[in-house]
Write an enzyme that holds these catalytic residues in place. Structure first.
Site, PDB file in Angstrom:
ATOM      1  N   ASP A 169       0.633  -1.586  -0.086  1.00 46.67           N
ATOM      2  CA  ASP A 169      -0.239  -0.037  -0.057  1.00 46.67           C
ATOM      3  C   ASP A 169       0.918   1.344  -0.194  1.00 46.67           C
ATOM      4  O   ASP A 169       1.815   1.114   0.875  1.00 46.67           O
ATOM      5  CB  ASP A 169      -0.956   0.066   1.279  1.00 46.67           C
ATOM      6  N   THR A 205     -17.924  12.743   1.750  1.00 47.89           N
ATOM      7  CA  THR A 205     -18.111  11.778   1.016  1.00 47.89           C
ATOM      8  C   THR A 205     -17.920  10.750  -0.117  1.00 47.89           C
ATOM      9  O   THR A 205     -17.113  12.091  -0.955  1.00 47.89           O
ATOM     10  CB  THR A 205     -19.777  11.984   1.044  1.00 47.89           C
ATOM     11  N   ALA A 206     -17.422   9.778  -0.105  1.00 49.98           N
ATOM     12  CA  ALA A 206     -17.198   9.074  -1.231  1.00 49.98           C
ATOM     13  C   ALA A 206     -17.810   9.490  -2.433  1.00 49.98           C
ATOM     14  O   ALA A 206     -17.023   9.172  -3.738  1.00 49.98           O
ATOM     15  CB  ALA A 206     -17.087   7.947  -0.792  1.00 49.98           C
ATOM     16  N   ARG A 231     -16.625  13.214  -2.949  1.00 53.94           N
ATOM     17  CA  ARG A 231     -15.421  12.974  -3.348  1.00 53.94           C
ATOM     18  C   ARG A 231     -15.514  14.765  -2.866  1.00 53.94           C
ATOM     19  O   ARG A 231     -13.658  15.158  -3.454  1.00 53.94           O
ATOM     20  CB  ARG A 231     -14.651  13.187  -4.542  1.00 53.94           C
TER      21      ARG A 231
END
Lengths: 679, 572
Positions: free
Chosen positions: A299, A369-370, A373
């Site tokens: 990652d 928020t996802a 964005r």
């Protein structure tokens, strides 16, 4: 577990190992190790020779005793390795005091039960100051938890229901608030229980490579057994009555007792080394696989770059003063508690002396928020001042937001966004109403020394793949800066899984780290899946290792430990087999010189007498096991210098060394035992 | 003695061997590919197609390792029985101008096993035992087919190494036919013509009886279809002589040139097979590394034998034999010390077994080298096919032990070496050791064993050890001095040959099947490369160490003790 490394020869461990090495003489236990079993039988047969002495009693007794010592020394090596594991296990277990858990009944009321009574799916409530009775998932509440008992890390961590921080481990202490926890493991099946039984050696199974090596060693033992059995009739032909003692001595010297005696200790020590680095492995197989890994999925965040991105620059749109952009960016970030958001506020203050301030009229913050964005602030019209709506966020989304209001995104902004991405930064576009004000340059900070680390991996033949949610341009720039071989941009858990399958399909072995529940399939698919201790229970169960420190860089050390274990096995096998040359030169002339004095020159070590020659070889064969225990437990150092150079180095040390050292050792022992008049 | 001549010959030999390896290897690539193209296609292709049609073979259909092994064994057993029957009925069959009688069952079994297994161990005197029919049909047939079977098994193993996730290893029948038609027949034919030119007879005349000049005694001069037999006996590393004197006989080996070319032809196919290996696994360097390991072992052996023979026997020298003559006992004066030593090394390296000097009469150490060559498992170039697959067993072992030292589960040409592979490799080695040591131990204490000995002491022991080593290794050369052809000898050596051949092949084909089914792991900087000097040294070390550790005690009881006794003045 407080993981102070147990010193190599802890007095307490040694004492117990001594007792264990006698207990392990039980033939049924020896049967698991064919090489040592044959040695034990040989020792017994030699003792039997004492009943009908054809040779001096003292000599036969000494040979018999040293043969027995050979087995005991091998047992001792295993017992020391296990003892170290047990010491670790004890400290693990000390976290498992008798606990009383508050279990929630079906009607919601609580009852006190013993922790050992808890079953899977029971829900318990733990309040501040109490110890969590077992592994589980937080289903309600959030609390700070002291996990130092497990990780040795004293800073408390937050555990909360839902999300990726829901897993708790038995034995850790809740410091504040309270948690409702659904138990995920029956007693005795939790992660710690599993690990304890592994390091204690109770549930240790042979790994695939260990099995293959055992077959090789057993087959060699059979061949040498045939050689020795055939020698008896050869002797009859030549009118040389070989003594049973000499034949057994030769047999035990030839069969690979050194590696045979140390093999299981090497495996246990490998697990132990992982444990000292706060990694729990679910099987020895996983440790071995770690040595074979040739693709690492890493990652980006936390492994390759420092966790947080920092705002480093404001790039205004044409005709917009920088200060206005900074002001809008700061307003939009006031409620943004992420490190990135805070860095924007700080940058605006540093560059333009804009202070965090009271807006002075009603306003609403729009959280990130996802889906959108974006985040920002809405300030309604008030007292003659116009309404202000400010957004900052991903370029695509902000552009769409502006265009929805009839605005456009100037081409220079599009260019700036691309440019920042190319440099490995993250562009955040700031817009007010239908007007795009400019771009904030968030810079990813690549960890120091990581580039060298990857170069080292490359020389080990390991390819690194960076996993990131960034767009391909950003990803490419960071990949180049950090020196990874490949990257996977805009990665989703599905893409990770697909990538692992593709790599495996073309023959690679893949390792990865993960923490979220959505990482679980990929962790399960990877050959080595290291779950972070901070992660969810699902992730931990899917992987085959858990890193208690939750440090993604640990993967590199895990690979090293796996390799070290394999190198140690190969080195000691080579050494063990190479030793046989010198033993032949000691024993064969000794056996023949009585009948054929002419072969005297074959005794190139000039050993004093046939009996002292045989005894010296047997003694050397026994004490070399003891001498090599530290190496077996610590492991041969793995050097990332490329396979060819490494092989050459180890061949010289353990191959050539294995041929030469016993010549010196046997000669030395021969001089010594003759000086002491032992034969 | 002129050592310069020896060095020049050795250099020429090495040069010639290097020169033919690549072209012949390239040719093998075509022969061992069912769709390969060769220069003899216009002539051979129609015959090949016709053979497939008559035998009902589908050249496209490949076999699993089990199918391949089954076909190979079925074919070999059929050949074994066929030869046995012909030898038993020889007296009643045609082409027998000398009216030689049929063989007894033990000798017939021994001979049938011997030729089926490419050993060509001979417990009989060829010219006094075998009719022309037996020589040509029962024996020469095997010279072709046993060679082809060996090459086929090696090809199957190499295919297993070169394929990934494969279920098949090729088609045994196609391999057999293509190797015979495209490889052995054309080269064998040309070689036979060459030998005829050099003076080797090729006819069907009865033996000529001549009066000797001095005593007017009758001398029987052997002849018959010799050239064709010699060609294949060398090319196919068979080694069974037409006459008992084998390549020392002037009709079998008339000139220095025929001697040179015969030595070259022994190594030709085994050497080319290493090139085939390198190309097939797409790692030409690996093929050359295997070649180099074989070459160094060969060169070391040749020089050791040469120096032991050139040094001669100190006891003879005390009696007035010039030290410069070396040890000429049992050597054909036409060849002398060097050519005899080189031939002995080559023929024992390559499981050929043809001899141009009597190994029994070599000095103890000079004779130990050929014996040890055999005991390495015939992997120094080795028998056609058998040498390569034998060497690959050592490669697997070397890779497994040393490969761990680079910190990875060992892999060979991208295939992980796991428990099953180690098991099969070790099984093959155990069979070798157990059979040689077991039979030698039995014979060295049994009445029947001792009764056959022509020499006492360690030399007699060396003869027994050599006999079983040679049979298990499918070499076929012998320390003379054993008066074999006795029931026990016939049967034990017969079984030794069958075990050494087929119980070795089965694990190897199993290994091939298992490796072929594996995925290929791409090579990286962390991969142990099976090429370069380190690997060559490692492979040589493995061969020597395994061979030495297994056979050193036996050698110590034989030639090594004999050597020291000779220095102390005792001969046997």
């Amino acid at each position: 577990m407080s993981t102070k490394a147990v010193s190599l020869f802890d007095r307490e461990i040694l004492g117990k190992a001594l007792v264990d090495s006698i207990v392990k003489l039980n033939p049924r236990q020896q049967l698991k190790n064919p090489v040592m079993f044959i040695t034990l039988i040989g020792a017994i047969l030699t003792f039997e020779q004492l009943l009908t002495p054809k040779e001096p009693f003292g000599y036969v007794l000494q040979v018999a005793l040293w043969l027995l010592f050979t087995v005991i020394f091998a047992n001792f090596a295993e017992a020391v390795a296990e003892g170290r594991g047990k010491a670790q296990a004890r400290s693990l277990r000390s976290t498992r005091k008798q606990l009383v858990a508050k279990r929630r009944r079906a009607d919601g009321s609580l009852e006190n039960v013993d922790a050992s009574q808890l079953r899977r799916n029971d829900v318990v409530v733990v309040v501040a100051g109490e110890v969590i009775p077992g592994d589980g998932d937080v289903v309600e509440g959030a609390a700070s938890v002291d996990e130092s008992a497990i990780t040795g890390e004293s800073a408390p961590v937050i555990r909360e229901a839902g999300g990726d921080r829901s897993a708790v481990t038995g034995g850790t202490t809740v410091l504040s608030d309270s948690l409702s926890i659904r138990v995920t493991a029956d007693p005795g099946e939790g992660f710690l229980d599993h690990m304890i039984s592994l390091v204690e050696g109770a549930s240790r199974q042979k790994t695939p490579n260990e099995i293959a090596l055992t077959i090789l060693l057993s087959a060699l033992t059979v061949i040498f057994l045939l050689v020795i059995i055939a020698l008896k009739p050869f002797g009859t032909y030549a009118n040389v009555p070989f003594s049973i003692t000499a034949l057994i001595a030769l047999l035990v010297c030839l069969i690979p007792t050194t590696i045979g005696g140390l093999l299981s200790a090497i495996g246990i020590a490998g697990m132990d080394r992982l444990l000292q680095r706060n990694v729990l492995a679910m099987s020895g197989r996983a440790v071995e696989a770690a040595g074979d890994i040739d693709v690492l999925l890493l990652d980006k965040t936390g492994t390759i770059t420092l966790g947080n991105r920092q705002a480093s620059d404001f790039v205004p749109a044409p005709g917009v003063p920088s200060e206005r952009l900074a002001d809008a960016a700061q307003l939009a970030s006031l409620a943004d508690e992420t490190p990135e958001g805070r860095s924007i506020v700080v940058l605006a203050k540093d560059l333009f002396n804009l202070r965090g301030r009271e807006i002075g009229r009603p306003h609403t913050f729009v959280p990130f928020t996802a889906q959108t964005r974006m985040s920002g602030i809405d300030i309604p019209a008030h007292g003659g001042q116009a309404m202000r709506t400010i957004r900052k966020g991903a370029a695509d989304n902000v552009q769409a937001w502006v265009e929805a209001q009839g605005g456009t995104c100037p081409p220079t902004i599009v260019d700036a966004v691309a440019d920042i991405s190319r440099q490995g930064g993250t562009p955040l576009v700031v817009a007010e109403g239908r007007e795009v004000l400019g771009v904030i340059f968030l810079r990813d900070v690549v960890k120091g020394g990581i580039r060298e680390r990857f170069a080292e991996l490359r020389s080990m033949g390991i390819r690194t793949v960076m996993i990131t949610g960034d767009n391909p341009l950003t990803a490419a720039a960071i990949a180049a800066e950090a020196g990874v071989d490949d990257f996977l941009a805009r990665a989703t858990p599905e893409m990770k899984l697909a990538r692992i399958r593709a790599e495996q399909g073309s023959g690679h072995l893949v390792a990865m780290t993960g923490d979220g529940t959505n990482d679980a399939p990929a962790l399960a698919q990877a050959d080595v899946g290291v779950a972070m201790n901070t992660g969810t229970q699902a992730a931990k169960e899917a992987g085959n290792m858990v890193d208690l420190d939750s440090n993604p860089t640990k993967l590199l050390e895990i690979v090293n430990i796996g390799k070290q274990m394999l190198v140690t096995r190969g080195a000691l096998t080579t050494f063990s087999i190479a030793n046989d040359v010198a033993k032949y030169f000691a024993i064969i002339p000794a056996m023949l010189v009585g009948a054929f004095p002419a072969i005297g020159p074959l005794n190139i070590m000039h050993l004093a007498s046939p009996r002292s020659a045989i005894l010296s070889a047997v003694i050397f064969n026994a004490i070399i096991i003891i001498a090599l225990i530290p190496l077996a437990l610590k492991g041969v150092k793995y050097r990332p210098i490329g396979a060819a150079a490494l092989l050459q180095r180890n061949l010289i040390i353990y191959g050539l060394g294995g041929i030469v050292i016993p010549f010196i050792g046997i000669k030395f022992i021969d001089v010594l035992i003759n000086a002491l008049h032992l034969v | 003695m002129n050592h310069g001549n020896g060095w020049v010959q050795l250099a020429l030999y090495i040069g010639a061997l290097l020169l033919i390896t690549k072209p012949l290897g390239l040719y093998l690539l075509q022969v061992l590919d069912a769709k390969g193209k060769t220069c003899v296609d216009p002539v051979v292709r129609p015959i090949e197609r016709l053979t497939y049609r008559i035998c009902g073979i589908d050249p496209e259909a490949e076999q699993s390792w089990i199918g391949y092994t089954f076909s190979l064994l079925a074919f070999s057993v059929t050949g074994l029985v066929f030869t046995y029957v012909i030898l038993r009925l020889q007296g009643r069959l045609p082409l027998n101008p000398q009216h030689l009688p049929s063989l007894n069952q033990h000798l017939a079994f021994n001979t049938a096993a011997s030729f089926t297994t490419n050993t060509n161990w001979q417990f009989y005197t060829g010219e006094a035992t075998m009719s022309y029919l037996s020589q040509m049909v029962a024996l020469t047939l095997h010279n072709w087919t046993s060679a082809a079977v060996g090459i086929a098994a090696a090809a199957a193993l190499v295919r297993g190494l070169s394929r990934a996730s494969a279920k098949t290893l090729g088609n045994f029948w196609v391999d057999l036919i293509r190797i015979s038609y495209y490889l052995l027949a054309p080269i064998g034919f040309a070689f036979a013509i060459f030998l005829v030119w050099q003076g080797v007879p090729e006819n069907f005349l009865p033996y000529t009886v001549a009066k000797t000049v001095e005593t007017h005694a009758d001398q029987t001069i052997v002849q018959g279809p010799i050239a064709s037999q010699i060609a294949i006996k060398m090319l196919g590393t068979n080694g069974g002589g037409y006459s008992s004197a084998n390549a020392a006989h002037p009709f079998e080996n008339p000139t220095p040139l025929s001697n040179f070319v015969q030595m070259l032809s022994i190594f030709a196919i085994p050497s080319a097979l290493t090139f085939y290996l390198g190309r097939m696994v797409k790692q030409p360097g690996h093929g050359w590394a295997v070649w180099s390991a074989m070459f160094v072992l060969f060169l070391g052996g040749a020089l050791a034998t040469w120096s032991a023979e050139a040094a001669g026997n100190p006891i003879h020298q005390h009696l007035g034999v010039g030290p410069a003559d070396g040890n000429m006992e049992g050597k054909e004066v036409r060849f002398g010390v060097f050519d005899s030593s080189l031939f002995a090394t080559i023929t024992t390296d390559a499981s050929c077994g043809a001899v141009n000097a009597m190994h029994d009469s070599f000095t103890p150490l000079g004779g130990m080298i050929p014996l040890f060559n055999i005991q390495t498992g015939e992997v120094i170039f080795g028998g056609v096919g058998a040498g390569l697959y034998g060497m690959l067993i050592f490669v697997v072992l070397a890779v497994f032990i040393a490969g761990l030292m680079v910190g990875r589960t060992p892999e060979y040409v991208g295939k992980k070496i796991e428990a099953y592979d180690v098991k099969m490799a070790m099984l093959a080695l155990m069979v070798l050791a157990a059979t040689i040591l077991g039979f030698t131990a039995w014979a060295s204490v049994a009445k029947w064993g001792l009764a056959a000995l022509g020499n006492a002491g360690p030399h007699g022991f060396g003869e027994i050890l050599y006999a079983y080593s040679s049979c298990v290794g499918n070499n076929g050369s012998a320390f003379a001095g054993l008066s074999g052809n006795e029931v026990h000898w016939d049967d034990t050596t017969g079984f030794a040959m069958l075990i050494g051949r087929f119980l070795m092949m089965i694990p190897i084909l199993a290994l091939a099947g298992n490796l072929g089914a594996k995925k290929v792991i791409p090579a990286s900087a962390g991969t142990f490369r099976t090429e370069g000097i380190t690997f060559v040294v490692l492979l040589i070390g493995t061969v020597l160490l395994v061979g030495a550790l297994t056979f050193l005690p036996a050698l110590a009881m034989g030639p090594i003790v004999e050597h020291f006794l000779m220095r102390a003045g005792t001969l046997f």
